[in-house]
Design a protein around this motif. Structure first.
Motif, PDB file in Angstrom:
ATOM      1  N   GLY A 579       0.783  -1.225   0.000  1.00  0.00           N
ATOM      2  CA  GLY A 579       0.000   0.000   0.000  1.00  0.00           C
ATOM      3  C   GLY A 579       0.813   1.273   0.000  1.00  0.00           C
ATOM      4  N   VAL A 580       2.135   1.165  -0.109  1.00  0.00           N
ATOM      5  CA  VAL A 580       2.977   2.366  -0.171  1.00  0.00           C
ATOM      6  C   VAL A 580       2.714   3.085  -1.494  1.00  0.00           C
ATOM      7  CG1 VAL A 580       5.332   3.269  -0.138  1.00  0.00           C
ATOM      8  CG2 VAL A 580       4.748   1.250   1.241  1.00  0.00           C
ATOM      9  N   GLN A 581       2.469   4.384  -1.420  1.00  0.00           N
ATOM     10  CA  GLN A 581       2.270   5.192  -2.626  1.00  0.00           C
ATOM     11  C   GLN A 581       3.637   5.653  -3.135  1.00  0.00           C
ATOM     12  OE1 GLN A 581      -0.653   5.744  -4.283  1.00  0.00           O
ATOM     13  NE2 GLN A 581      -1.504   4.281  -2.804  1.00  0.00           N
ATOM     14  N   ILE A 582       3.931   5.332  -4.383  1.00  0.00           N
ATOM     15  CA  ILE A 582       5.277   5.556  -4.925  1.00  0.00           C
ATOM     16  C   ILE A 582       5.183   6.349  -6.220  1.00  0.00           C
ATOM     17  CG2 ILE A 582       7.386   4.453  -5.756  1.00  0.00           C
ATOM     18  CD1 ILE A 582       6.534   1.964  -4.102  1.00  0.00           C
ATOM     19  N   ASP A 583       5.891   7.459  -6.266  1.00  0.00           N
ATOM     20  CA  ASP A 583       6.033   8.248  -7.490  1.00  0.00           C
ATOM     21  C   ASP A 583       7.503   8.278  -7.871  1.00  0.00           C
ATOM     22  OD1 ASP A 583       3.444   9.506  -8.452  1.00  0.00           O
ATOM     23  OD2 ASP A 583       3.360   9.995  -6.316  1.00  0.00           O
ATOM     24  N   LEU A 584       7.781   7.870  -9.094  1.00  0.00           N
ATOM     25  CA  LEU A 584       9.151   7.816  -9.585  1.00  0.00           C
ATOM     26  C   LEU A 584       9.297   8.774 -10.764  1.00  0.00           C
ATOM     27  CD1 LEU A 584       9.542   3.926  -9.538  1.00  0.00           C
ATOM     28  CD2 LEU A 584      10.307   5.542  -7.787  1.00  0.00           C
ATOM     29  N   ILE A 585      10.284   9.641 -10.684  1.00  0.00           N
ATOM     30  CA  ILE A 585      10.592  10.571 -11.776  1.00  0.00           C
ATOM     31  C   ILE A 585      11.885  10.066 -12.401  1.00  0.00           C
ATOM     32  CG2 ILE A 585      10.988  12.984 -12.397  1.00  0.00           C
ATOM     33  CD1 ILE A 585       9.700  13.681  -9.622  1.00  0.00           C
ATOM     34  N   VAL A 586      11.776   9.356 -13.500  1.00  0.00           N
ATOM     35  CA  VAL A 586      12.911   8.672 -14.117  1.00  0.00           C
ATOM     36  C   VAL A 586      13.068   9.192 -15.542  1.00  0.00           C
ATOM     37  CG1 VAL A 586      13.963   6.452 -14.669  1.00  0.00           C
ATOM     38  CG2 VAL A 586      12.375   6.625 -12.735  1.00  0.00           C
ATOM     39  N   ARG A 587      14.137   9.943 -15.764  1.00  0.00           N
ATOM     40  CA  ARG A 587      14.305  10.560 -17.077  1.00  0.00           C
ATOM     41  C   ARG A 587      14.474   9.540 -18.209  1.00  0.00           C
ATOM     42  NH1 ARG A 587      19.737  12.425 -17.459  1.00  0.00           N
ATOM     43  NH2 ARG A 587      20.124  10.592 -18.726  1.00  0.00           N
ATOM     44  N   GLY A 588      15.318   8.544 -17.988  1.00  0.00           N
ATOM     45  CA  GLY A 588      15.708   7.661 -19.073  1.00  0.00           C
ATOM     46  C   GLY A 588      15.172   6.252 -18.939  1.00  0.00           C
ATOM     47  N   ILE A 589      16.072   5.306 -18.677  1.00  0.00           N
ATOM     48  CA  ILE A 589      15.711   3.898 -18.635  1.00  0.00           C
ATOM     49  C   ILE A 589      14.905   3.598 -17.377  1.00  0.00           C
ATOM     50  CG2 ILE A 589      16.613   1.537 -18.595  1.00  0.00           C
ATOM     51  CD1 ILE A 589      19.241   2.732 -19.773  1.00  0.00           C
ATOM     52  N   CYS A 590      13.806   2.880 -17.548  1.00  0.00           N
ATOM     53  CA  CYS A 590      13.039   2.390 -16.399  1.00  0.00           C
ATOM     54  C   CYS A 590      12.595   0.963 -16.700  1.00  0.00           C
ATOM     55  CB  CYS A 590      11.829   3.271 -16.106  1.00  0.00           C
ATOM     56  SG  CYS A 590      10.890   2.690 -14.662  1.00  0.00           S
ATOM     57  N   CYS A 591      13.133   0.005 -15.945  1.00  0.00           N
ATOM     58  CA  CYS A 591      12.799  -1.399 -16.157  1.00  0.00           C
ATOM     59  C   CYS A 591      11.625  -1.847 -15.298  1.00  0.00           C
ATOM     60  CB  CYS A 591      14.016  -2.280 -15.875  1.00  0.00           C
ATOM     61  SG  CYS A 591      15.386  -1.978 -17.026  1.00  0.00           S
ATOM     62  N   LEU A 592      11.131  -0.984 -14.427  1.00  0.00           N
ATOM     63  CA  LEU A 592       9.970  -1.296 -13.592  1.00  0.00           C
ATOM     64  C   LEU A 592       8.694  -1.108 -14.397  1.00  0.00           C
ATOM     65  CD1 LEU A 592       9.305  -0.201  -9.952  1.00  0.00           C
ATOM     66  CD2 LEU A 592       7.667   0.451 -11.715  1.00  0.00           C
ATOM     67  N   ARG A 593       7.774  -2.046 -14.275  1.00  0.00           N
ATOM     68  CA  ARG A 593       6.489  -1.965 -14.978  1.00  0.00           C
ATOM     69  C   ARG A 593       5.424  -1.473 -13.985  1.00  0.00           C
ATOM     70  NH1 ARG A 593       4.236  -4.676 -19.542  1.00  0.00           N
ATOM     71  NH2 ARG A 593       6.072  -6.009 -19.705  1.00  0.00           N
ATOM     72  N   PRO A 594       4.938  -0.253 -14.155  1.00  0.00           N
ATOM     73  CA  PRO A 594       3.950   0.278 -13.205  1.00  0.00           C
ATOM     74  C   PRO A 594       2.534  -0.151 -13.572  1.00  0.00           C
ATOM     75  CG  PRO A 594       4.471   1.955 -14.814  1.00  0.00           C
ATOM     76  CD  PRO A 594       5.303   0.751 -15.178  1.00  0.00           C
ATOM     77  N   GLY A 595       1.649  -0.053 -12.589  1.00  0.00           N
ATOM     78  CA  GLY A 595       0.226  -0.242 -12.864  1.00  0.00           C
ATOM     79  C   GLY A 595      -0.238  -1.670 -13.018  1.00  0.00           C
ATOM     80  N   VAL A 596       0.602  -2.664 -12.648  1.00  0.00           N
ATOM     81  CA  VAL A 596       0.197  -4.066 -12.745  1.00  0.00           C
ATOM     82  C   VAL A 596      -0.639  -4.414 -11.517  1.00  0.00           C
ATOM     83  CG1 VAL A 596       0.970  -6.461 -12.904  1.00  0.00           C
ATOM     84  CG2 VAL A 596       2.279  -4.645 -14.045  1.00  0.00           C
ATOM     85  N   GLU A 597      -1.844  -4.897 -11.750  1.00  0.00           N
ATOM     86  CA  GLU A 597      -2.738  -5.221 -10.637  1.00  0.00           C
ATOM     87  C   GLU A 597      -2.106  -6.269  -9.733  1.00  0.00           C
ATOM     88  OE1 GLU A 597      -7.330  -6.793  -9.845  1.00  0.00           O
ATOM     89  OE2 GLU A 597      -6.601  -6.457 -11.888  1.00  0.00           O
ATOM     90  N   GLY A 598      -2.137  -5.995  -8.447  1.00  0.00           N
ATOM     91  CA  GLY A 598      -1.587  -6.916  -7.467  1.00  0.00           C
ATOM     92  C   GLY A 598      -0.085  -6.850  -7.332  1.00  0.00           C
ATOM     93  N   VAL A 599       0.563  -6.034  -8.148  1.00  0.00           N
ATOM     94  CA  VAL A 599       2.027  -5.934  -8.113  1.00  0.00           C
ATOM     95  C   VAL A 599       2.486  -4.487  -7.966  1.00  0.00           C
ATOM     96  CG1 VAL A 599       4.172  -6.339  -9.401  1.00  0.00           C
ATOM     97  CG2 VAL A 599       2.343  -8.049  -9.458  1.00  0.00           C
ATOM     98  N   SER A 600       2.026  -3.625  -8.870  1.00  0.00           N
ATOM     99  CA  SER A 600       2.582  -2.267  -8.906  1.00  0.00           C
ATOM    100  C   SER A 600       1.519  -1.213  -9.173  1.00  0.00           C
ATOM    101  CB  SER A 600       3.679  -2.180  -9.982  1.00  0.00           C
ATOM    102  OG  SER A 600       3.155  -2.528 -11.258  1.00  0.00           O
ATOM    103  N   GLU A 601       0.280  -1.483  -8.762  1.00  0.00           N
ATOM    104  CA  GLU A 601      -0.775  -0.497  -9.041  1.00  0.00           C
ATOM    105  C   GLU A 601      -0.617   0.784  -8.235  1.00  0.00           C
ATOM    106  OE1 GLU A 601      -3.158  -3.524  -6.539  1.00  0.00           O
ATOM    107  OE2 GLU A 601      -1.080  -3.312  -7.221  1.00  0.00           O
ATOM    108  N   ASN A 602       0.242   0.766  -7.204  1.00  0.00           N
ATOM    109  CA  ASN A 602       0.480   1.978  -6.416  1.00  0.00           C
ATOM    110  C   ASN A 602       1.747   2.720  -6.850  1.00  0.00           C
ATOM    111  OD1 ASN A 602      -1.782   1.826  -4.665  1.00  0.00           O
ATOM    112  ND2 ASN A 602      -0.771   0.175  -3.537  1.00  0.00           N
ATOM    113  N   ILE A 603       2.295   2.327  -7.999  1.00  0.00           N
ATOM    114  CA  ILE A 603       3.522   2.964  -8.500  1.00  0.00           C
ATOM    115  C   ILE A 603       3.208   3.713  -9.789  1.00  0.00           C
ATOM    116  CG2 ILE A 603       5.907   2.633  -9.243  1.00  0.00           C
ATOM    117  CD1 ILE A 603       5.962   0.013  -7.724  1.00  0.00           C
TER     118      ILE A 603
END
Length: 712
Positions: A579-603
């Protein structure tokens, strides 16, 4: 925003489906750069600049990343990336995605930008469009300036195929002997010592809007191509076609085997100038298949290594047009401000004593909004001449060829101060420049150190030791950017000036770690890679997880250049699930996939690409209301956490912490140059609604810098 806690079954967070490929993510970043070149809201000459940056980025990508993947394929590496791809599969995907983007770039330049330039009195003409007077001028220019430096190289039974140097633009020429009727191939290299675009004098420029054109000229290769008879007298020129070669340019230095690292890198630089194996060939679409096949075979390239484009090759040379005196076609001139604390309110001029300002409280610097010359450079320059300063220690990763800071360090040594400089010889593509400065510093009596075996020293730190009132006071600068006055005008970076005792002691220990024999494993305040930075970052992410599990608030905001490290990513996924709310400001490469239900919907992941290159790193952790903010030199990448020396500093001044949170908030609210990372790996640019005010973060930060210095 309400927290969303995990209700789905347990999943494997290391599953490849939850990771984007590093190389493909970088291609997405370069697409965002290209968008600035095609966006009509961008001033015209700035669009040429972004065209050039896109091309220069690609050159380095091929010289390093593609070259590395090809090496892996050649030696049979089949190890999978976190997203589940082999090196060969990555190369295939890169070519499939990149080729249409490159075609789009060249078509846009040929079909859109060139005509828009003409409308503004900037005429990049083709040789075929010239009148007789213009041709006569170019023939004379060719004979006087170009011909003497050209070297035609024939290819036949007695002349082997010539070596084609890295990033060279060449002409493939087909000549015919009128006596024997035999056709032969020759290569002519377009010299880099001459301007890529040949400008006509005023009297030969076109008119536009009832006045003289700003610039009229032609590409250098066309001038050469239409005067080839001078190079091959008595032969018939059948045809000529430009082509461009990119080679592997990454250095391979075995430090354990190198008794003298400086000498070893010099030898590798000589190899780089010659070039490694070819990795790409760019050709015009008009080149016949038989000729490109011959070139491809001679270069040892595959069909997928050939990039066929429309019009001019090597669009990186468009950067030269930014020098034209047409301010209305460029971004408004920005004069970096001096922070108000470094200015005398009575006379509105820079204060002489920067040390007294630092003693009063920590000072945050934000470049290019704040002047590099009036802050960081002043800090080192004043230290060099201050009779109370006893020692200066600093790291140099990249600096300019005419660095005032290096000159100040030399001055300090000549003034009898103890000066220690760690020069990172392995700073990619700056090795030669760093060798020059290292030798100059050594000759002046500066203690020059070349870093640790197996580690690049990427940290941006300075330490000034000063005697005040019979005791030692240590002043520090800890930053996110290089000590380079040129890049400080175009990169956004942060720096902290402080004389806190714990930071001074930490930097003393860190320099001893870098220059001597030390197994320093703990620091009072600093997070240092590869010592404790990874563990501390992971611990702070997990601390936010615990706050959520205890029904409190979990919040992380992090700004960086790239997010690649799998362990950091999976820990962020765990935080999102909690449930941690996470905002990432990443100019270039980002290997994290945001918005995946049950995994990264809070990113959420946002990228800002604009006038300045976003280079600063900020890390914010809510920590149950006991907020912590850090800045430093490290991205969340394996190389930064494990293979480089990095320093990240906690911000303990409440006002500075608040200022950094404001910067993060401004970046997250950007709706002009911000792009949101989508579930499929693509990026969607934000556009303000008609009734919504436009929020351009970089423009807002310029305005704030002016307000804070009292400049209207």
């Amino acid at each position: 925003m309400p927290r969303t806690k995990k209700t789905t079954p347990q999943v494997s967070l290391s599953d490849p489906q939850y990771f984007f490929n590093r190389e493909l993510s970088w291609l997405e970043f370069n697409k965002r750069v290209l968008h600035e070149a095609t966006d009509s809201r961008t001033p015209l000459l700035e669009r040429l600049k972004f065209m050039a940056i896109f091309s220069a980025n690609l050159d380095e990508f091929f010289m390093v990343r593609i070259a590395g993947l090809k090496k892996q394929v050649d030696v049979g590496v089949t190890t999978l990336t976190p997203d589940g791809r082999t090196p060969s599969e990555q190369l295939d995907a890169i070519h499939r995605i990149l080729l249409p983007v490159v075609i789009e770039q060249h078509q846009h330049f040929q079909q859109v930008l060139r005509s828009q330039l003409v409308e503004e009195g900037i005429n990049i003409l083709n040789y075929m469009d010239l009148n007789q007077e213009q041709r006569a001028h170019l023939q004379n220019y060719f004979e006087q300036e170009i011909f003497p430096v050209l070297t035609p190289l024939a290819v036949d039974h007695s002349h082997p195929f010539p070596y084609i140097s890295n990033l060279s633009l060449n002409l493939a020429v087909l000549v015919k002997d009128p006596e024997t009727g035999r056709e032969d191939f020759a290569r002519v290299k377009v010299p880099k010592v001459l301007p890529r675009f040949v400008r006509f004098p005023k009297k030969l420029r076109q008119q536009y809007q009832d006045k003289l054109a700003v610039w009229t000229g032609v590409p250098l290769e066309q001038v050469i191509g239409h005067n080839l008879e001078s190079l091959f007298p008595g032969m018939n020129i059948q045809e000529y076609y430009p082509f461009r070669i990119t080679r592997n340019a990454d250095l391979a230095v075995e430090e354990d085997e190198a008794d003298d690292l400086l000498l070893a890198i010099e030898q590798e630089l000589r190899k780089r100038r010659i070039g490694g194996s070819a990795v790409r060939m760019e050709v015009q679409s008009t080149m016949p298949h038989a000729m490109r096949r011959m070139l491809r075979q001679e270069m040892g390239l595959k069909k997928s290594d050939i990039y066929e484009v429309e019009g001019l090759l090597g669009l990186g040379d468009l950067m030269s047009f930014l020098e034209l005196p047409v301010p209305e076609l460029k971004d408004p001139v920005w004069t970096p401000a001096t922070p108000s604390r470094l200015r005398s309110p009575a006379v509105e001029e820079d204060l002489e004593d920067i040390f007294s300002v630092i003693r009063s409280s920590d000072l945050l610097l934000h470049h290019p909004y704040h002047s590099f010359t009036g802050t960081v450079q002043k800090f080192i320059t004043q230290a060099a001449s201050d009779p109370d300063v006893q020692a200066i220690k600093m790291t140099l990763y990249r600096t300019s060829g005419d660095s005032p800071i290096v000159n100040s360090l030399i001055c300090a040594a000549e003034n009898g101060k103890q000066v220690v400089v760690l020069v990172e010889l392995k700073a990619r593509f700056d090795e030669e420049n760093n060798i020059v400065w290292a030798r100059k510093l050594e000759q002046a009596g500066v203690h020059v150190v070349y870093g640790l075996v197996g580690l690049k020293t990427h940290t941006k730190i300075s330490l000034v030791v000063r005697r005040e009132n019979h005791k030692i006071v240590r002043y520090v600068h800890i930053g996110t950017g290089n000590y380079n006055p040129k890049t400080a005008r175009v990169y956004t970076d942060l720096g902290l000036l402080s004389c806190r005792e714990d930071l001074g002691a930490d930097l003393t220990d860190l320099f001893n770690f870098l220059t001597g024999y030390s197994r320093q494993r703990s620091y009072r305040k600093l997070l240092v890679a590869p010592v404790n930075l990874r563990d501390r970052m992971l611990a702070m992410i997990r601390r936010e997880i615990e706050h959520c599990r205890q029904d409190s608030t979990g919040r992380i905001v992090a700004k960086m250049n790239s997010l690649v490290d799998p362990e950091i990513i999976t820990t962020l996924y765990e935080a999102s699930q909690a449930g941690v709310q996470i905002d990432l400001i990443v100019r270039g490469i980002c290997c994290l996939r945001p918005g995946v239900e049950g995994v990264s919907e809070n990113i959420r992941v946002v990228s800002v690409v604009g006038r300045y290159l976003e280079h600063s790193r900020i890390f914010y952790f809510h920590n149950g209301g006991q907020e912590e903010v850090y800045i430093g030199s490290a991205d969340w990448m394996r190389r930064n956490l494990d293979r480089r020396v990095e320093a990240v500093v906690p911000i303990e001044d409440p006002q500075i912490a608040k200022d950094l949170q404001e910067i993060l908030g401004i970046m997250l609210s950007d709706n002009r140059q911000a792009w949101d990372l989508q579930l499929d790996g693509s990026y969607l640019q934000r556009h303000p609604a008609e009734d919504t005010q436009k929020q351009c973060s970089q423009k807002i930060l310029m305005e704030l810098a002016q307000e804070n210095t009292g400049v209207a």
